[in-house]
Design an enzyme around this catalytic site. Structure first.
Site, short mmCIF file in Angstrom:
data_model
loop_
_atom_site.label_atom_id
_atom_site.label_comp_id
_atom_site.label_asym_id
_atom_site.label_seq_id
_atom_site.Cartn_x
_atom_site.Cartn_y
_atom_site.Cartn_z
N GLU A 126 43.10 57.84 31.14
CA GLU A 126 42.81 56.48 30.66
C GLU A 126 43.34 56.23 29.26
O GLU A 126 43.02 55.22 28.64
CB GLU A 126 41.30 56.23 30.74
N LYS A 180 32.48 47.95 39.40
CA LYS A 180 33.85 48.34 39.74
C LYS A 180 34.20 47.72 41.09
O LYS A 180 33.55 48.01 42.10
CB LYS A 180 33.98 49.86 39.82
#
EC number: 4.2.1.11
Length: 423
Positions: free
Chosen positions: A206, A341
């Site tokens: 990330e 999500k």
């Protein structure tokens, strides 16, 4: 502008880890085409919607998604062609019925979500609205506070840190643009500090740094140094958000833990709660995601009772963006915030339903990317549409992360004086 679906197509593309994912194209009968690409997670909850992989070892080490692509083309497309593009919930529910499983394992959540996102984007285009206003209404104007991942550990890196994400949160910034500057500067100063000490400045999935540090606390200590080196005050200008992803170091996914990466040893729920309380007293932590494993409901309840008045206790693997589990959490007071999500549940509509349930309970919610992302910026618009005020979408590196930040800068510019920003 026409609003009838005339074609749906799909293809296999690569995500930010170089693994295949699904890109879907939805075309309206006036020729307008909109596309969407589906993200993929590394640390996944056992109750998440299932992304369909081919399992053919001769292609992409078994991770191909040609089956999901085929399902879009040959099962979903015939069912949705001719439907009105603005009927998002009806189209999503139709796909859920076509799949017929609780976890979307038949057609694949990656197939279904790709269509759902592309339909939303085409619906916005047909309605002549930006996506955030199409999904959130004309009052959608709150830009989320970003939680920037600046040190990676756990499943997202190859180092000696157990906590998966250490995030910098610009709680004291006056605007999104300024907040982004605060934490980008902190990211760059952190790199300088790491380099000066001979520590690695390579990054994880990330975009956060992945240095070998002597302990999890050492990661927070060095972040405080970086905040101060940037001219900001820890806690006032920039606070911490953590994601333990504790299921990744819980052998039974319930009450036992092994801090294997740092060598911290074996723990039980009580030990983990005591550790959390100690850290919350010592560091400016405002949010903590998955501090315990996904089946440790009793531990979550005790932790929330102990620290829920001080920080957001965020359930990710615990809830998997599923109203069934969120409802249980609300009933048992097992957290006070939910990570949202899109690909955990598999449709835009169900994600919105999860947000709605949080709002009705007075809970906060945190819109999130996945570790395997694409250049698609759908998430940025979705975060503004949902008015939750919190977003995690990676670090100040890797273009698939930066794309979301840049889209939010565009939205803030579009909204001008009407934009809201606060923690």
């Amino acid at each position: 502008m026409s609003d009838i679906i005339s074609a749906v197509d799909a293809m296999e593309v690569l995500d930010s880890r170089g693994n295949p994912t699904v890109r879907v194209f939805v075309t309206l009968d006036n020729g307008t085409t909109c596309a969407a690409s589906v993200p993929s997670g590394a640390s996944t909850g056992e109750n998440e919607a299932i992304e369909l992989r081919d399992g053919d070892a001769s292609r992409y080490l078994g991770k191909g998604v040609l089956k999901a692509v085929d399902n879009v083309k040959n099962i979903i497309a015939p069912a949705v062609i001719g439907k009105k593009i603005t009927h998002q919930a009806a189209i999503d529910n139709l796909m859920i019925e076509l799949d017929g499983t609780e976890t979307k394992s038949s057609l694949g959540a990656n197939a279904i979500l790709g269509v759902s996102m592309a339909v939303a984007r085409a619906g916005a285009r047909s309605s002549r609205l930006p996506l955030y206003q199409y999904l959130g209404g004309p009052g959608a104007r709150r830009i989320p506070v970003p939680a920037m991942n600046i040190i990676n550990g756990g499943e997202h890196a190859d180092n000696s840190v157990d906590i998966q994400e250490f995030m910098a949160v610009p709680v004291g910034a006056p605007s999104f643009g300024e907040g982004l500057r605060y934490i980008a500067e902190t990211f760059h100063n952190l790199k300088k500090i790491l380099k000066s000490r001979g520590l690695a400045t390579s990054v994880g999935d990330e975009g956060g740094f992945a240095p070998n540090l002597e302990s999890n606390e050492a990661a927070m200590d060095i972040i405080i140094e970086a905040i101060e080196a940037s001219g900001y005050t820890p806690g006032k200008d920039i606070a911490f958000a953590l994601d333990s992803a504790a299921s990744s170091f819980s052998p039974d996914l319930c009450g036992s833990y092994d801090l294997k990466w740092s060598g911290g040893g074996k723990k039980d729920s009580a030990d983990m709660i005591a550790m959390a309380q100690k850290w919350i007293e010592k560091y400016p932590i405002v949010s903590w995601e998955d501090p315990l494993a996904e089946n440790d409901w009793a531990g979550f309840q005790k932790l929330t009772a102990a620290v829920g008045d001080k920080i957001d206790v965020v359930g990710d693997d615990l809830f998997v963006t599923n109203t069934k589990y969120i409802a249980r959490g609300i009933e048992e007071k097992s957290a006070n915030s939910v990570l949202i999500k899109l690909n955990q549940i598999g449709t835009v509509t169900e994600s919105i339903d999860a947000v709605r349930m949080c709002r009705e309970a007075g809970w906060r919610y945190f819109i999130s990317h996945r570790s395997g992302e694409t250049e698609d910026t759908f998430l940025a618009d979705f975060a503004v549409a949902m008015d939750g005020g919190q977003l995690k979408t990676g670090s100040a590196s890797r273009s698939e992360r930066i794309a979301k930040y840049n889209r939010l800068l565009e939205i803030e510019r579009e909204l001008g004086a009407n934009a809201l920003y606060y923690w």
